[in-house]
Design an enzyme around this catalytic site. Structure first.
Site, PDB file in Angstrom:
ATOM      1  N   TYR A   1       0.866  -1.183   0.000  1.00  0.00           N
ATOM      2  CA  TYR A   1       0.000   0.000   0.000  1.00  0.00           C
ATOM      3  C   TYR A   1       0.900   1.229   0.000  1.00  0.00           C
ATOM      4  O   TYR A   1       1.816   1.330   0.826  1.00  0.00           O
ATOM      5  CB  TYR A   1      -0.882  -0.012   1.250  1.00  0.00           C
ATOM      6  CG  TYR A   1      -1.750   1.213   1.425  1.00  0.00           C
ATOM      7  CD1 TYR A   1      -2.887   1.402   0.647  1.00  0.00           C
ATOM      8  CD2 TYR A   1      -1.439   2.172   2.387  1.00  0.00           C
ATOM      9  CE1 TYR A   1      -3.696   2.521   0.824  1.00  0.00           C
ATOM     10  CE2 TYR A   1      -2.242   3.284   2.573  1.00  0.00           C
ATOM     11  CZ  TYR A   1      -3.365   3.463   1.788  1.00  0.00           C
ATOM     12  OH  TYR A   1      -4.161   4.559   1.966  1.00  0.00           O
TER      13      TYR A   1
ATOM     14  N   ASP B   1       9.445   2.846  -0.569  1.00  0.00           N
ATOM     15  CA  ASP B   1       8.440   3.529   0.243  1.00  0.00           C
ATOM     16  C   ASP B   1       8.708   3.142   1.696  1.00  0.00           C
ATOM     17  O   ASP B   1       8.241   2.110   2.174  1.00  0.00           O
ATOM     18  CB  ASP B   1       7.044   3.099  -0.219  1.00  0.00           C
ATOM     19  CG  ASP B   1       5.941   3.660   0.681  1.00  0.00           C
ATOM     20  OD1 ASP B   1       6.269   4.266   1.719  1.00  0.00           O
ATOM     21  OD2 ASP B   1       4.757   3.471   0.350  1.00  0.00           O
TER      22      ASP B   1
ATOM     23  N   LYS C   1       5.343   9.196   8.802  1.00  0.00           N
ATOM     24  CA  LYS C   1       5.150   8.629  10.135  1.00  0.00           C
ATOM     25  C   LYS C   1       6.226   9.107  11.131  1.00  0.00           C
ATOM     26  O   LYS C   1       6.136  10.215  11.610  1.00  0.00           O
ATOM     27  CB  LYS C   1       5.045   7.109  10.050  1.00  0.00           C
ATOM     28  CG  LYS C   1       3.818   6.682   9.198  1.00  0.00           C
ATOM     29  CD  LYS C   1       3.496   5.234   9.333  1.00  0.00           C
ATOM     30  CE  LYS C   1       2.454   4.770   8.333  1.00  0.00           C
ATOM     31  NZ  LYS C   1       1.074   5.058   8.717  1.00  0.00           N
TER      32      LYS C   1
END
Ligand code: HOZ
Length: 432
Positions: free
Chosen positions: A148, A243, A271
């Protein structure tokens, strides 16, 4: 299962929320639909703990889906935010803090020569792919099934995380023409990637990968898989994009690339590097980043990009990422993994634990899980019952099988031991 009464305040808030927010939540997985029960409305958090609106305390293994590596409300981070807020909340003009932030990222990630701050992981992956397309002049990208990379149209193809959880890995609202330039391959299959490059190498702008997948549950790369991605991209003049929104500063200070000694062309971060605030970044080789406006023709912008409060929280967090923290995270992770494995071994349940550092998943499937085909064999109904049982005992795991759990530096040995004890009880109940 024991204690199945739903907490009153959370239930009342959820009923109100469902009237005015789709599904009652601002991000689908929070709705608990994959596990059943009422989502807990959180009133406050401190260290390793969440407290809901009914004042029930939980040992937190979500950590805001990754960012809270120091635990919640770390005093230095809170102070940095408070102090920044008194100087104004947003300027829409450059600041010294942003320069310090960029210098810090560049020093932590040797593959990143230049970096741009954005506000979310979705923005970071979107912009990195636009840069790769602008740099190569090609349109096609490759992603891996179950990975994702945020909710940009062209990345919601065989996507993991909430999309996989709700069985909509290919979202409605994405034009077929947009998805046509996204090719998907099985994670951990370097020979499938090599074959695709043989077939369509001249069209491929970029390969994007979660170097340890967190969004189909925790799935580590096989030996050599990540290096093969970089090598194939190099040989075909395509851009390799790691990613590391989840793994960045999580599996090591310099992410999975630091742990594996690899240098992708581009990296996406989010994050942890935002210290719990809406801040993310993308960066990489200078020759690619120089394509970004105003230096080059690839446009990308944002009113809140590099926001001074977010960057202050980020710097305060990054300042605490030292070897002692990662050693502690590894110890706590190993303790949880070993405890869960021994609890599983006392039952006949098909389950396995996969972990890299302080990210981990208990899959209700026989392991090892190498890719999305393996992950989707999990018994998600059993996971739902496990989640409910743990929550009832005060241990808050992600409310979906296909999400990783995270440990913070604030989790104590005693926290982990009590979680293992609860898991042992819940697994035994599941067997009955
Ligand atoms: N999709 C996110 C985790 N992989 C969930 C974000 C959230 O609900 O906050």
């Amino acid at each position: 299962m024991s204690q199945r009464t739903e907490p009153a305040a959370s239930s009342a808030l959820f009923a109100r929320a469902e009237r005015v927010i789709p599904g009652g939540v601002n991000s689908p997985v929070r709705a608990f639909r994959a596990v059943g029960g009422t989502p807990r409305f959180i009133a406050r958090a401190e260290g390793a703990y969440l407290y809901d609106e009914d004042n029930i305390k939980y040992v937190d293994y979500i950590g805001s889906w990754g960012p809270m590596i120091l635990g919640h409300a770390h005093p230095d981070v809170v102070r940095a935010i408070q102090s920044a807020a008194t100087r104004g909340t947003s300027y829409g003009a450059p600041t010294a803090l942003e320069v310090q932030f960029a210098e810090t990222i560049v020093s932590l990630y040797p593959s990143i020569e230049m970096v741009r701050a954005v506000s979310s992981g979705t923005e970071a992956t979107m912009a990195a792919i636009r840069a790769a397309r602008g740099y190569t002049g090609r349109d096609v990208i490759i992603k891996f099934e179950g990975c994702y990379h945020g909710h940009a149209d062209f990345l919601l193809v065989k996507a993991g995380s909430g999309a996989a959880t709700f069985g909509v890995p290919d979202s409605a609202g994405v034009p077929a023409a947009t998805a046509a330039n996204t090719l998907t391959l099985p994670f951990n299959d370097a020979s499938a990637l090599a074959s695709m490059f043989e077939l369509r190498g001249a069209e491929i702008a970029a390969v994007i990968v979660e170097p340890v997948v967190g969004n189909m549950g925790c799935v580590p790369p096989k030996e050599g898989f990540l290096a093969a991605i970089i090598d194939l991209c190099n040989r075909n003049n395509a851009v390799s994009i790691f990613d590391e929104v989840m793994t960045g500063c999580r599996v090591s200070k310099s992410g999975m690339q630091g742990r594996a000694g690899l240098s992708p062309d581009m990296t996406c971060l989010g994050k942890i590097i935002g210290g719990g605030m809406p801040l993310a970044a993308y960066g990489g080789r200078r020759v690619i980043m120089e394509k970004i406006a105003p230096l080059g023709p690839v446009y990308q912008a944002g009113t809140l990009s590099g926001n001074p409060i977010a960057v202050s929280a980020a710097l305060a967090t990054l300042n605490h990422l030292d070897d002692a923290l990662y050693e502690k995270l590894e110890r706590r992770g190993a303790q949880l993994e070993a405890g869960l494995n021994s609890a599983i071994a006392e039952t006949k349940i098909d389950a396995c634990v996969q972990r890299v550092g302080s990210m981990l998943t208990l899959f209700f499937a026989r392991g090892p899980i190498h890719n999305w085909d393996d992950a989707k064999r999990s018994n998600t109904a059993q996971f739902g019952r496990f989640h409910q049982g743990m929550l009832a005992r005060g241990h808050y795991f992600p409310p979906a099988q296909f999400e990783a759990a995270f440990i913070s530096g604030a989790h104590t040995e005693a926290d982990i031991a009590s979680t293992v004890k609860a898991a042992r009880d819940v697994l035994r109940e599941l067997e009955r």
